[in-house]
Enzyme design. Structure first.
Site, PDB file in Angstrom:
ATOM      1  CB  CYS A 114      84.078  15.881 -56.478  1.00 61.40           C
ATOM      2  SG  CYS A 114      85.044  17.307 -56.612  1.00 61.40           S
ATOM      3  CB  CYS A 148      84.912  17.014 -61.226  1.00 58.16           C
ATOM      4  SG  CYS A 148      85.454  16.063 -60.095  1.00 58.16           S
ATOM      5  CB  CYS A 177      88.574  15.829 -56.062  1.00 52.43           C
ATOM      6  SG  CYS A 177      87.713  15.029 -57.800  1.00 52.43           S
ATOM      7  CB  CYS A 204      88.154  18.749 -60.320  1.00 58.68           C
ATOM      8  SG  CYS A 204      87.575  18.867 -58.601  1.00 58.68           S
ATOM      9  CB  CYS A 219      88.261  15.319 -41.343  1.00 61.05           C
ATOM     10  SG  CYS A 219      87.412  16.541 -40.407  1.00 61.05           S
TER      11      CYS A 219
END
Length: 130
Positions: free
Chosen positions: A44, A47, A93, A96, A117
């Site tokens: 990510c 984060c 995610c 975060c 995607c």
């Protein structure tokens, strides 16, 4: 991971902020990881949470990096998304709460049929990581 809107604006570029924090989408075939075929780990951008690996990445022809499964299922969440006049399943995610993209049921059948995607702008790539 709790941050104020101002903290996210200071940490992320305007495009990263628009996608990760406001749920926008980058234009197809413009992301830096669409054609990435190197071995490694996708994390990510907001984060650093581990999200996907190159082992799960495939060429869907849609213009966004596509994956069959998360690297760590507990790190990626899904929720209903009825924005823009359509029903989809959002991918985010879990650390975060950043918007990553959407998951569809048109992925490779031999890999479970899912297509995560994901917007490239939401990802950092660590080459060679497992």
């Amino acid at each position: 991971m709790q941050k104020t809107d101002e903290e996210w604006r200071n940490k992320l570029s305007p495009e990263e902020y628009a996608v990760l924090r406001k749920g926008e989408t980058e234009a197809p075939f413009t992301g830096k990881y669409v054609d990435n075929h190197e071995a490694g780990m996708y994390k990510c951008k907001a984060c650093g949470n581990v999200l996907f690996t190159s082992d799960q990445k495939f060429d869907s022809g849609t213009g966004w990096p596509s994956f069959t499964d998360p690297a760590v299922a507990e790190n990626v969440g899904t929720r209903s998304d009825d924005s823009h006049g359509m029903h989809r399943t959002e991918v985010y995610c879990k650390q975060c709460n950043g918007h990553l993209g959407h998951v569809f049921e048109d992925g490779p059948a031999e890999a479970g049929g899912k297509r995560y995607c994901i917007n490239s702008v939401c990802l950092d790539f660590e080459e060679g990581a497992k």
